[in-house]
Design a protein around this motif. Sequence first.
Motif, short mmCIF file in Angstrom:
data_model
loop_
_atom_site.label_atom_id
_atom_site.label_comp_id
_atom_site.label_asym_id
_atom_site.label_seq_id
_atom_site.Cartn_x
_atom_site.Cartn_y
_atom_site.Cartn_z
N GLY A 49 -2.63 -2.28 -0.46
CA GLY A 49 -1.57 -2.53 0.51
C GLY A 49 -0.29 -1.78 0.25
N THR A 50 -0.24 -1.00 -0.84
CA THR A 50 0.99 -0.29 -1.20
C THR A 50 1.51 0.58 -0.06
OG1 THR A 50 0.42 -0.24 -3.54
CG2 THR A 50 2.00 1.40 -2.78
N ARG A 51 0.64 1.34 0.57
CA ARG A 51 1.09 2.27 1.62
C ARG A 51 1.60 1.51 2.85
NH1 ARG A 51 0.45 7.50 0.67
NH2 ARG A 51 -0.88 8.07 -1.09
N ILE A 52 1.01 0.35 3.12
CA ILE A 52 1.51 -0.46 4.22
C ILE A 52 2.94 -0.90 3.93
CG2 ILE A 52 1.20 -2.59 5.53
CD1 ILE A 52 -1.78 -2.37 5.03
N ASN A 53 3.17 -1.34 2.70
CA ASN A 53 4.52 -1.75 2.31
C ASN A 53 5.51 -0.60 2.39
OD1 ASN A 53 3.72 -4.35 1.87
ND2 ASN A 53 3.60 -4.19 -0.35
N LEU A 54 5.09 0.58 1.94
CA LEU A 54 5.96 1.75 2.01
C LEU A 54 6.38 2.05 3.44
CD1 LEU A 54 3.99 4.01 -0.50
CD2 LEU A 54 6.36 3.24 -0.83
N ARG A 55 5.42 1.95 4.35
CA ARG A 55 5.71 2.25 5.76
C ARG A 55 6.64 1.22 6.39
NH1 ARG A 55 -0.48 2.81 6.68
NH2 ARG A 55 -0.86 4.70 5.44
N GLU A 100 10.72 7.79 5.13
CA GLU A 100 10.60 8.71 4.00
C GLU A 100 9.91 8.10 2.79
OE1 GLU A 100 14.86 7.00 3.71
OE2 GLU A 100 13.47 7.65 5.28
N SER A 101 9.69 6.78 2.78
CA SER A 101 9.16 6.14 1.58
C SER A 101 7.76 6.62 1.20
CB SER A 101 9.16 4.61 1.76
OG SER A 101 10.45 4.08 1.62
N GLU A 102 6.88 6.74 2.16
CA GLU A 102 5.52 7.17 1.83
C GLU A 102 5.48 8.60 1.28
OE1 GLU A 102 0.93 6.66 3.44
OE2 GLU A 102 2.59 6.49 4.86
N PRO A 103 6.15 9.57 1.90
CA PRO A 103 6.13 10.92 1.30
C PRO A 103 6.85 10.99 -0.05
CG PRO A 103 7.52 10.86 3.27
CD PRO A 103 6.73 9.61 3.26
N ILE A 104 7.88 10.17 -0.28
CA ILE A 104 8.52 10.15 -1.61
C ILE A 104 7.51 9.64 -2.64
CG2 ILE A 104 10.29 9.07 -3.05
CD1 ILE A 104 12.12 9.01 -0.61
N TYR A 105 6.76 8.62 -2.27
CA TYR A 105 5.71 8.07 -3.14
C TYR A 105 4.69 9.15 -3.49
CZ TYR A 105 1.65 5.10 -4.37
OH TYR A 105 0.56 4.52 -4.98
N GLY A 117 8.93 0.35 -8.37
CA GLY A 117 9.09 -1.09 -8.55
C GLY A 117 9.44 -1.81 -7.27
N ASN A 118 10.15 -1.13 -6.37
CA ASN A 118 10.55 -1.73 -5.09
C ASN A 118 9.62 -1.34 -3.94
OD1 ASN A 118 13.43 -3.13 -5.28
ND2 ASN A 118 13.43 -1.37 -6.66
N THR A 119 8.65 -0.48 -4.24
CA THR A 119 7.74 0.06 -3.22
C THR A 119 8.53 0.65 -2.06
OG1 THR A 119 6.40 -1.89 -3.76
CG2 THR A 119 5.48 -0.35 -2.19
N GLY A 120 9.45 1.54 -2.38
CA GLY A 120 10.26 2.18 -1.36
C GLY A 120 11.64 2.48 -1.88
#
Length: 328
Positions: A52-58, A63-68, A108-111
């Motif tokens: 579920g990490t990518r869902i949380n990033l979105r 920009e959160s997913e590409p930073i990840y 740690g903050n997922t974003g």
Amino acid sequence: MFENAMDEVTLKQYLADDPPTVVPLAIKPHFEALSEREKKYAHYISRASLTGTRINLRQVSQESEPIYDFILALHRSCHGDWKKLASDTGLSDEDMRHFLNYSAQFLGNTGNFKSFGDSKFIPRMKSDKFAALAKASTEVQKLYDSFKDDLYESKTTARMHLGYPDEGHISTYYPDSAGITKEEISIVSEFLKERQFMPENTRLRQTSSGDFDLLVASAVKDPATRDIKEDEFTLGGALEGKKLRIVYGDHQTEMAKIANDLMEARKNALNQEEDAMQADYVKAFHDGSMQAHKDSQRHWIRDRGKSHLIRTCINTTSGSSWFMKEQC
């Protein structure tokens, strides 16, 4: 130091923590104390959680997913040898420390917004030093180019916080809906509430015609289990005549993987309550049913007095929540 219109004193409160809070997860002794069946149960639940990490990033920012992906790709490019990467890209030890601190806080903050407080944090290193890291590989450069304009963006205080779009805040709960208003969101929310439809796994999109799509996170676009029978409604009040359409399949790829992992966990359930709980979890993620998720919690409550070790193991290894924040 930073390219922005915010004064330096105000900006300081948005700098990444130095150092960030890092807590080691001492899971090995707990995991080794489990039986093989318990280990598999804990493993698949934890894997579902991390999927579920990518869902949380979105849900945080565009920009959160590409930073990840940038952080992961950078690690691959240098095989975890950060000192060599610093030397190759002309960064000082302090620059690299600031990057690693930012990365730790980000993961740690997922974003790039704090989980508690919903405020943005930006790297302490100069933007040209961060850009230098992108030279590590073509893949890393491409990722950097996709978020470089948002990484340090801090022109207004409103843009440094999550919230409603019409108040100038950042939100990805309303994709492709820059003009959506707080009033419109409230009307849709109240409409759903009257029909006892829980919105925790949804996003709201406003179409070019002024109608609305409620995007429900699920593995399939035509689920067998539905919390609401109808697919389309006509709204009233200030939105008189506008349509609200229920659209399933948001985050489809991740939701399918989560459902599959939970099915594997169910195969290793230790009792009837755990079996029933995982069955409802599968419905929740496969079909997008929040009612099924609610039912799963009833089984969770009844599943008391079981192994403390397996509960500790699952809680410790589940580093990323499956569940979406409520958007309405």
